[in-house]
Design a protein around this motif. Structure first.
Motif: not given
Length: 118
Positions: A81-97
């Protein structure tokens, strides 16, 4: 033949298989949620994201996961794969990728969201 993840049997009682797009997404999921040292023959495989389960959730944690995950994706799946965009967010007790990538074999762009509660 690409085996579906998690391993299970299809309606005929055979090992379930997956198409290319689903198989690539499965490989990304395995990379994200595998800890270093978990695989005997590949101790460096994984992103280490699950090791942070007991760490306090914060923007700094999200930045750390994003940095290590970017490196892991390049190392282990850079030929797929080629990574076009990667965003990791921390919201309360959840980590979203959130990951936007292109499959090199087909050139098709895909997006995927992965998350775990901390």
């Amino acid at each position: 033949m690409d085996i579906d993840f998690p391993l299970h049997f299809d309606a005929r009682g055979r090992t379930a298989t997956a198409g290319l797009d689903e198989h690539v997404r499965d490989m990304i999921e395995q990379l994200i949620f595998t800890n270093h040292g978990e695989r005997v023959n590949r101790p460096d495989f994984g992103s280490g994201a699950l090791q942070l389960v007991f760490a306090p959730n914060s923007p700094e944690l999200a930045a750390t996961v994003q940095f290590t995950l970017q490196a892991a994706l390049q190392t282990w799946l850079g030929d797929v794969i080629d990574v076009n965009d990667l965003a990791v967010t921390a919201d309360d007790a959840r980590l979203t990728i959130d990951l936007a990538y292109s499959v090199k074999a087909t050139g098709e762009s895909r997006t995927a969201r992965f998350g775990r509660s901390l």
